[in-house]
Design a protein around this motif. Structure first.
Motif, PDB file in Angstrom:
ATOM      1  N   VAL A  43       0.858  -1.183   0.000  1.00  0.00           N
ATOM      2  CA  VAL A  43       0.000   0.000   0.000  1.00  0.00           C
ATOM      3  C   VAL A  43       0.894   1.232   0.000  1.00  0.00           C
ATOM      4  CG1 VAL A  43      -1.709   1.311   1.323  1.00  0.00           C
ATOM      5  CG2 VAL A  43      -1.847  -1.193   1.218  1.00  0.00           C
ATOM      6  N   THR A  44       0.671   2.147  -0.943  1.00  0.00           N
ATOM      7  CA  THR A  44       1.439   3.397  -0.977  1.00  0.00           C
ATOM      8  C   THR A  44       0.563   4.612  -0.704  1.00  0.00           C
ATOM      9  OG1 THR A  44       1.187   3.512  -3.372  1.00  0.00           O
ATOM     10  CG2 THR A  44       3.218   2.527  -2.543  1.00  0.00           C
ATOM     11  N   THR A  45      -0.765   4.448  -0.828  1.00  0.00           N
ATOM     12  CA  THR A  45      -1.677   5.563  -0.577  1.00  0.00           C
ATOM     13  C   THR A  45      -2.917   5.052   0.149  1.00  0.00           C
ATOM     14  OG1 THR A  45      -0.965   6.655  -2.608  1.00  0.00           O
ATOM     15  CG2 THR A  45      -3.009   7.433  -1.632  1.00  0.00           C
ATOM     16  N   ILE A  46      -3.307   5.761   1.201  1.00  0.00           N
ATOM     17  CA  ILE A  46      -4.550   5.482   1.913  1.00  0.00           C
ATOM     18  C   ILE A  46      -5.402   6.733   1.814  1.00  0.00           C
ATOM     19  CG2 ILE A  46      -5.622   4.888   4.112  1.00  0.00           C
ATOM     20  CD1 ILE A  46      -2.864   3.674   4.913  1.00  0.00           C
ATOM     21  N   THR A  47      -6.560   6.602   1.205  1.00  0.00           N
ATOM     22  CA  THR A  47      -7.460   7.743   1.079  1.00  0.00           C
ATOM     23  C   THR A  47      -8.002   8.088   2.467  1.00  0.00           C
ATOM     24  OG1 THR A  47      -8.071   7.028  -1.130  1.00  0.00           O
ATOM     25  CG2 THR A  47      -9.542   8.604  -0.042  1.00  0.00           C
ATOM     26  N   PRO A  48      -7.703   9.286   2.976  1.00  0.00           N
ATOM     27  CA  PRO A  48      -8.179   9.626   4.318  1.00  0.00           C
ATOM     28  C   PRO A  48      -9.691   9.873   4.314  1.00  0.00           C
ATOM     29  CG  PRO A  48      -6.989  11.471   3.355  1.00  0.00           C
ATOM     30  CD  PRO A  48      -6.878  10.335   2.388  1.00  0.00           C
ATOM     31  N   PRO A  49     -10.382   9.436   5.374  1.00  0.00           N
ATOM     32  CA  PRO A  49     -11.825   9.659   5.448  1.00  0.00           C
ATOM     33  C   PRO A  49     -12.171  11.142   5.431  1.00  0.00           C
ATOM     34  CG  PRO A  49     -11.085   8.206   7.208  1.00  0.00           C
ATOM     35  CD  PRO A  49      -9.867   8.697   6.496  1.00  0.00           C
TER      36      PRO A  49
END
Length: 108
Positions: A43-49
């Motif tokens: 995982v390189t990007t986590i979409t923030p809530p």
């Protein structure tokens, strides 16, 4: 505060959604505070809530050990410090809206 898919600002209780399992991918968008990840894609990007607010998310990788969170994306939702995960060991990441990056909790 806007209407986001889950509340990552307060203590969790029986009214929050149960954890989900999702396949790992370069970019993920969790919908619960605790998420189980399958697969070996880093995982390189986590979409923030909520990109404007602080958030904590916890992940449990359920398969493989050659996976984890990797740097390389310096834009919003990127991972600040690479972290190699261990199967079935939870890891919590903290989202800092000032930098737009996720920071893994220190583990010894």
């Amino acid at each position: 505060m806007a209407n986001y898919p889950f509340d990552c600002y307060t203590a969790q209780d029986g009214q929050n959604a149960k954890p989900v399992t999702m396949a790992s991918a370069a970019t993920i968008a969790p919908t619960t505070k605790l998420t189980r990840l399958t697969g070996t894609t880093e995982v390189t990007t986590i979409t923030p809530p909520d990109p404007a607010g602080y958030c904590e998310l916890t992940f449990i990788w359920t398969t493989g050990t050659a996976n984890g969170f990797n740097t390389g994306v310096s834009t919003q939702g990127g991972i600040a410090i690479a972290y190699t995960t261990i199967t079935n060991r939870p890891v919590t990441l903290y989202y800092d809206p000032r930098t737009g990056l996720w920071y893994p909790m220190a583990v010894s």
